[in-house]
Design an enzyme around this catalytic site. Structure first.
Site, PDB file in Angstrom:
ATOM      1  N   HIS A  74      -2.957   6.635   2.453  1.00 57.79           N
ATOM      2  CA  HIS A  74      -3.816   5.470   2.664  1.00 57.79           C
ATOM      3  C   HIS A  74      -5.002   5.499   1.689  1.00 57.79           C
ATOM      4  O   HIS A  74      -5.463   6.570   1.320  1.00 57.79           O
ATOM      5  CB  HIS A  74      -4.352   5.468   4.102  1.00 57.79           C
ATOM      6  CG  HIS A  74      -3.286   5.677   5.121  1.00 57.79           C
ATOM      7  ND1 HIS A  74      -2.237   4.799   5.274  1.00 57.79           N
ATOM      8  CD2 HIS A  74      -3.079   6.669   6.011  1.00 57.79           C
ATOM      9  CE1 HIS A  74      -1.448   5.242   6.234  1.00 57.79           C
ATOM     10  NE2 HIS A  74      -1.930   6.387   6.696  1.00 57.79           N
ATOM     11  N   TYR A 129       0.397   2.028   2.715  1.00 56.98           N
ATOM     12  CA  TYR A 129       0.287   1.052   3.803  1.00 56.98           C
ATOM     13  C   TYR A 129      -1.002   1.365   4.587  1.00 56.98           C
ATOM     14  O   TYR A 129      -1.588   2.427   4.410  1.00 56.98           O
ATOM     15  CB  TYR A 129       1.534   1.019   4.705  1.00 56.98           C
ATOM     16  CG  TYR A 129       2.028   2.349   5.204  1.00 56.98           C
ATOM     17  CD1 TYR A 129       1.533   2.901   6.381  1.00 56.98           C
ATOM     18  CD2 TYR A 129       3.008   3.066   4.508  1.00 56.98           C
ATOM     19  CE1 TYR A 129       1.994   4.120   6.846  1.00 56.98           C
ATOM     20  CE2 TYR A 129       3.466   4.289   4.964  1.00 56.98           C
ATOM     21  CZ  TYR A 129       2.958   4.801   6.132  1.00 56.98           C
ATOM     22  OH  TYR A 129       3.396   6.010   6.585  1.00 56.98           O
TER      23      TYR A 129
END
Ligand code: C5P
Length: 205
Positions: A181, A133
């Site tokens: 990430h 995310y």
């Protein structure tokens, strides 16, 4: 943003500085330039004391989630990013109006909660689902572009070992990377936004 449409406090701002936590801010002398903006958004453990010359002293908004929470001053707005159930429970506990606490993590009247749907939107539409995310920093860039006419981006970029080192601490874990990430992809998207004149991206030489 839940509050974004509801109160005048988030009327579109003129210019905004988004300050990530990259170690590339050290010795950048960006402090006065950052403080020049109407809105200065910091995030997670990002702090100013002792680093004013490079990161400035002004904070209007601070984006964070519980694991990276830091105590804010009484005038900064907390922009809370919940993405798991525990986060919402933390929020409820921290700002429980019935609790007899004198030291909350932030001014309870200046709390905004980012709609988790925005996280999904950024992940899908801006990052093409790369990484698990979006990072707090990338989310903040995307959010600022909704709020402000001009967005100036500071403090993004991994070090030469591809770690997300911070300006305020020495890196202890030599293989930190950018975690869940896709730091590399996020960086390239910010560069592209800069090329298309959507943001101004500052990278110290
Ligand atoms: O590490 P932390 O998440 O607290 O840093 C805030 C944000 O700044 C990150 O989410 C990331 O987007 C950005 N950052 C960066 N390069 C670094 C450190 C942080 O781009 N070296």
């Amino acid at each position: 943003m839940v509050e974004a449409v509801a109160t005048p406090s988030l009327h579109r701002c003129g210019s905004c500085a988004v300050v990530g936590n990259s170690g590339n801010l050290r010795r950048s002398h960006y402090g006065p330039l950052i403080d020049f903006h109407d809105i200065v958004i910091r995030m997670n453990q990002g702090r100013t004391k002792g680093f004013e010359a490079d990161v400035g002293r002004k904070t209007t908004h601070h984006v964070m989630y519980p694991e990276s929470a830091t105590k804010l001053d009484n005038t900064s707005r907390l922009v809370f990013v919940p993405f798991k159930m525990r986060d919402l429970l933390w929020l409820q506990n921290e700002f429980n109006p019935n609790a007899k606490t004198t030291s909350r993590i932030a001014n309870k009247d200046l709390v905004m909660v980012l709609n988790p749907a925005f996280i999904r939107y950024v992940h899908e539409a801006w990052l093409e689902n790369t990484g698990r995310y979006p990072s707090t920093g990338f989310l903040t860039v995307a959010l600022s572009m909704q709020m402000c006419d001009e967005v100036h981006v500071f403090g993004f970029g991994a070090d030469r070992d591809k770690n997300w080192s911070h300006y305020f601490e020495e890196l202890n874990d030599e293989h930190l990377g950018t975690g869940i990430h896709d730091g590399n992809h996020e960086y390239k998207v910010i560069q592209k936004l800069h090329q298309k004149l959507k943001v101004v991206f500052y990278v110290p030489q």
